[in-house]
Motif scaffolding. Structure first.
Motif, short mmCIF file in Angstrom:
data_model
loop_
_atom_site.label_atom_id
_atom_site.label_comp_id
_atom_site.label_asym_id
_atom_site.label_seq_id
_atom_site.Cartn_x
_atom_site.Cartn_y
_atom_site.Cartn_z
N PHE A 26 32.72 31.74 42.41
CA PHE A 26 32.62 32.20 41.02
C PHE A 26 31.80 33.49 40.89
O PHE A 26 32.29 34.48 40.36
CB PHE A 26 31.97 31.12 40.14
CG PHE A 26 32.95 30.23 39.47
CD1 PHE A 26 33.41 30.50 38.20
CD2 PHE A 26 33.44 29.10 40.11
CE1 PHE A 26 34.33 29.69 37.56
CE2 PHE A 26 34.36 28.27 39.50
CZ PHE A 26 34.81 28.56 38.22
N ILE A 30 33.05 37.51 40.64
CA ILE A 30 32.83 38.23 39.38
C ILE A 30 32.17 39.59 39.64
O ILE A 30 32.55 40.60 39.06
CB ILE A 30 32.01 37.37 38.40
CG1 ILE A 30 32.86 36.19 37.93
CG2 ILE A 30 31.55 38.20 37.20
CD1 ILE A 30 32.11 35.16 37.13
N SER A 33 34.74 41.74 41.04
CA SER A 33 35.65 42.13 39.98
C SER A 33 35.07 43.28 39.17
O SER A 33 35.76 44.24 38.84
CB SER A 33 35.89 40.91 39.08
OG SER A 33 37.04 41.06 38.34
N THR B 119 38.61 34.85 37.79
CA THR B 119 38.13 34.97 39.16
C THR B 119 39.29 34.99 40.16
O THR B 119 39.09 35.10 41.36
CB THR B 119 37.20 33.78 39.52
OG1 THR B 119 37.92 32.58 39.31
CG2 THR B 119 35.95 33.78 38.68
N ASN B 123 39.08 36.55 43.99
CA ASN B 123 39.20 35.47 44.96
C ASN B 123 40.39 35.69 45.89
O ASN B 123 40.32 35.41 47.09
CB ASN B 123 39.34 34.12 44.27
CG ASN B 123 38.00 33.43 44.15
OD1 ASN B 123 37.08 33.70 44.92
ND2 ASN B 123 37.88 32.54 43.19
#
Lengths: 296, 274
Positions: A26, A30, A33, B119, B123
């Motif tokens: 998680f 993030i 990202s 995500t 991922n």
């Protein structure tokens, strides 16, 4: 006792694996990202130019699709709150009154759609609402309402409302179950006292059941908004956001941007805004519903 | 309540249940039809010649057994990991005393609010780099990570209601912390654990988007792919498509029928009060 609860080794063993797994799937993603979101729109792994906030300014100020997706989520959430939840509360109260074996049976039946795979639900409703062989149009025909026949998911004016209908069908059981469980927590003597005071039927429920259910309602409203925001699979597998973005949602949009349009950086910027919107929505609806609840 | 109101209520519920289940009844009905019978005007149709072949196609070409075994494996390991991690985390958050407790608790609960779709992209990149795409682990890890926050939330709510006297007497008897958690607390939280198990089962068993992103190898695919494979391959053979949908739905409905009572109990005991 203190010594047992302070056992540092045990705390580490209990917490570390969970936190590690959570961080790896998680938190690290993030951060990654966020990093990609400042880059140009190239495929994953390819080095690409740092473009600062360009993706974000494009999204927030020039991308009507982003706002459309948000608007659709709000509409869907309102649909859940104004249609699905009152029905769920009504059914929970009626079930509770019914009692006996029948109560258990109907409760079980109403939950069945909730255990069915989203792929099956999507493909099934796609067929049910199919303009040529779908049962829905055939039913309208047999009721003499043939003029209402429609490509329900294929027409931008009815696609979102059809989607709401499908999602209510699929998720109704969860709402019902939560309200039902909440009802079971209300002591019977409250009802007895109120009916001695002359309250009955609808008034009884409006005055006692609904206020006492308010903690459950609060949680459920927050969950409804989050569910609407997170909407993806059903849309992805039926309309894929169309026709003409009429069922566009953030998750579908970012998925297609990343994997169909290969605008990876841009898709990551959507991801980050998506997370912010979800956290903000949770915070706001918690705050709003909490202050409401104190009025009872 | 009078007997007549009860009867009216009963009939009302029966009608609603029929309406609600109609899509599934329709699905089963049409799974026995041949494709040219689909376009007749009747809403439901008694199959003049039940097409069992549809189910054979579904079983064989839907690779039902292969995908079923994959789903069963991925889901069982996920459930096992989720239960152990939520139990230990829940215990550390409700009973143990440590400084970073509130911070870590908030972080874990964030997992309930953060959409998995957000995500998904990073991922995918990470898993690809680590070689986790196209492996069972590539599904088990994210599935567990998604299930643990809710599991921990349900279990902390439940554990708070357990009196500490249980643990105190165990300590007097000389039990260590691990025995307390796994032999005393675990059985006491059984109703909440069942809720965690069932919700984890439903989420993982039916999960599609992560599976479709992280898996491309046919040998590893999970049950929802039975339906997906069919949509392309037999796009005009609706009967077989419907048969595969019916087959795919059966395992989840059977599991639900078995645990139905515990689901309700669990929601009542864990989620609502938590």
């Amino acid at each position: 006792m203190q010594k047992v609860f302070n056992n540092k080794m045990a705390i580490f063993l209990f917490v570390f694996p969970g936190i590690l797994l959570f961080a790896l799937t998680f938190l690290v993603p993030i951060v990654l990202s966020a990093y990609y979101s400042f880059r140009d729109t190239l495929s994953p792994g390819t080095p690409s130019a740092f473009i600062g906030f360009a993706n974000y300014t494009e999204l927030l100020f020039h991308d009507s699709r982003f706002w459309l997706a948000l608007r659709n989520a709000v509409l869907l959430g309102l649909g859940f709150i104004l249609i699905q939840h009152p029905i769920a509360i009504f059914f929970a109260i009626m079930l509770d009154r019914l009692g006996g074996k029948a109560e258990k049976w109907f409760r079980t039946i109403f939950f069945i759609p909730c255990v069915i795979s989203v792929v099956v639900i999507s493909k099934m409703w796609l067929s049910l609402l199919d303009p040529t062989f779908g049962a829905f149009n055939k039913m309208l025909d047999s009721l003499g309402l043939g003029m209402l026949k429609h490509a329900w998911l294929g027409d931008s004016s009815t696609a979102l409302i059809s989607m709401l209908f499908i999602l209510i069908w699929a998720g109704f059981g969860w709402g019902l179950l939560f309200y039902y469980a909440g009802l079971k927590g209300i002591p019977d003597d409250l009802y007895e006292a109120a009916s001695l005071d002359g309250a009955s039927g609808f008034r009884l429920h409006w005055r006692i059941t609904v206020p006492l259910l308010s903690p459950v309602i609060t949680v459920q409203i927050t969950l409804a908004m989050i569910t609407a925001l997170k909407q993806m699979e059903t849309v992805f597998l039926t309309t894929n956001g169309g026709p003409g973005d009429s069922t566009q949602f953030l998750a579908v949009y970012l998925y297609n941007k990343a994997f169909s349009a290969s605008q990876y950086g841009y898709a990551n910027a959507i991801s980050i805004l998506f997370i912010i919107v979800c956290l903000l929505a949770t915070y706001l609806s918690n705050k709003l519903t909490r202050s409401d609840a104190t009025e009872f | 309540m009078t007997k007549s109101t009860k009867t009216i209520l009963w009939v009302f519920f029966l009608i609603v249940a029929l309406v609600q289940l109609f899509p599934l009844i329709w699905l089963i009905d049409f799974s026995f039809l041949s494709s040219n019978e689909f376009y007749s005007s009747s809403v439901l149709k008694w199959p003049s010649d039940p097409q069992w072949q549809n189910y054979i196609n579904a079983w064989v070409d839907g690779k039902f057994l292969r995908y079923f075994i994959n789903s069963a494996f991925v889901t069982s390991v996920t459930i096992l990991l989720t239960v152990i991690l939520s139990l230990t985390l829940g215990y550390a958050f409700t009973r143990m005393q440590w400084k970073l407790r509130p911070i870590f608790f908030t972080i874990i609960l964030l997992g309930i609010m953060i959409p998995i779709h957000a995500t998904l992209l990073p991922n995918f990149a990470i898993f690809k780099a680590l070689g986790l795409t196209n492996s069972y682990l590539g599904l088990i890890l994210p599935y567990t990570a998604v299930s643990v926050p809710l599991g921990t939330f349900i279990l902390t709510g439940f554990m708070r209601s357990i009196p500490r006297a249980m643990e105190e007497s165990a300590v007097v008897d000389g039990a260590n912390i691990y025995r307390i958690v796994f032999q005393i607390i675990a059985p006491l939280t059984a109703p909440a654990l069942v809720t965690v198990i069932v919700t984890t089962f439903l989420n993982c068993w039916n999960e599609f988007i992560m599976a479709s992103t992280f898996l491309s190898k046919d040998a590893l695919k999970t049950l929802p792919f039975s339906v997906m494979n069919f949509a392309g391959q037999y796009s005009s053979d609706y009967g077989s498509q419907f048969a595969v949908m019916v087959l795919t739905s059966i395992p989840a409905i059977v599991i639900y029928a078995i645990f139905n009572e515990q689901i309700t109990k669990g929601v009542t005991a864990g989620a609502v009060k938590g």
